[in-house]
Scaffold this active site. Sequence first.
Site, short mmCIF file in Angstrom:
data_model
loop_
_atom_site.label_atom_id
_atom_site.label_comp_id
_atom_site.label_asym_id
_atom_site.label_seq_id
_atom_site.Cartn_x
_atom_site.Cartn_y
_atom_site.Cartn_z
N GLY A 45 41.91 28.28 36.16
CA GLY A 45 40.84 27.32 35.86
C GLY A 45 40.82 27.03 34.37
N GLN A 50 38.20 24.02 26.20
CA GLN A 50 39.19 25.06 25.87
C GLN A 50 40.45 24.47 25.23
OE1 GLN A 50 38.80 26.92 30.02
NE2 GLN A 50 39.24 28.68 28.74
N CYS A 97 39.34 34.95 31.12
CA CYS A 97 39.23 33.60 30.59
C CYS A 97 40.38 33.39 29.60
CB CYS A 97 37.89 33.43 29.87
SG CYS A 97 37.63 31.81 29.15
N LEU A 98 41.04 32.24 29.69
CA LEU A 98 42.14 31.95 28.77
C LEU A 98 41.67 31.94 27.32
CD1 LEU A 98 44.00 29.17 30.78
CD2 LEU A 98 44.93 31.40 30.13
N HIS A 139 32.15 29.57 36.51
CA HIS A 139 32.73 29.99 35.22
C HIS A 139 33.05 28.76 34.37
CE1 HIS A 139 35.53 32.58 32.70
NE2 HIS A 139 35.97 31.36 32.42
N GLU A 140 33.67 27.75 34.99
CA GLU A 140 34.08 26.55 34.25
C GLU A 140 32.88 25.69 33.86
OE1 GLU A 140 36.90 26.72 33.11
OE2 GLU A 140 37.83 28.11 34.49
N HIS A 143 31.44 26.79 30.68
CA HIS A 143 32.16 26.28 29.50
C HIS A 143 31.58 24.94 29.05
CE1 HIS A 143 35.42 29.06 28.68
NE2 HIS A 143 35.80 29.08 29.95
#
Length: 176
Positions: A45, A50, A97-98, A139-140, A143
């Site tokens: 994701g 990001q 998370c990236l 989660h996204e 962001h």
Amino acid sequence: MILPIVTYPNKRLKVVSAEVKAFDAKLHTLLDDMYETMMATNGIGLAAIQVDVAQRILIINLPEDDEEGTQRKENLLEIMNPVLDITEGSVTYQEGCLSVPKFYEDVERFEKITLRYQDRHGEAKSLEAHDLLSIAIQHEIDHLEGKLFIEKLSYARRKKFEKEYKRMQKEKKAKN
Ligand code: QAP
Ligand code: CO
């Protein structure tokens, strides 16, 4: 094109993203670049912030349920301007998370969600999600509000994270 990932503690990650208004070729190029970036970094994701674009855009590509856990492009979800309608229950899952590389911790989320959004052409869509998809979407969406999963940790766990993360960054610096 693979884009650089913004990582914690970069303050860009705290920006609240703006509504997508233009469903044009530029958006499509960004979505394609986000997909390429997510695949290159082993993500499932990714939110636009990001890659330093403060727009309400997220993509998700969950692995198949098979042994290899292959990611198939036909399962790619491209979600613009998401709105959570209904939420139910709660689940805990070890998230990563990236933008917070190499760190994983348990986070509580809604178990089931109903979502409205727009696709890459601006078409209105809706979706019911549970399990990993529901977790990934929440989660996204966080962001898009400038929030990271580490903000959901208890005080003690957050402190432990900050200490570990700082140590990792120092080690990385020493190698460069
Ligand atoms: C968000 O996370 C998510 O630390 C997507 O070294 C989290 O793709 C969806 C990743 C939990 C569902 C459940 C993290 C890759 C990828 C790392 C990711 C790393 C390499 C995280
Ligand atoms: Co993330």
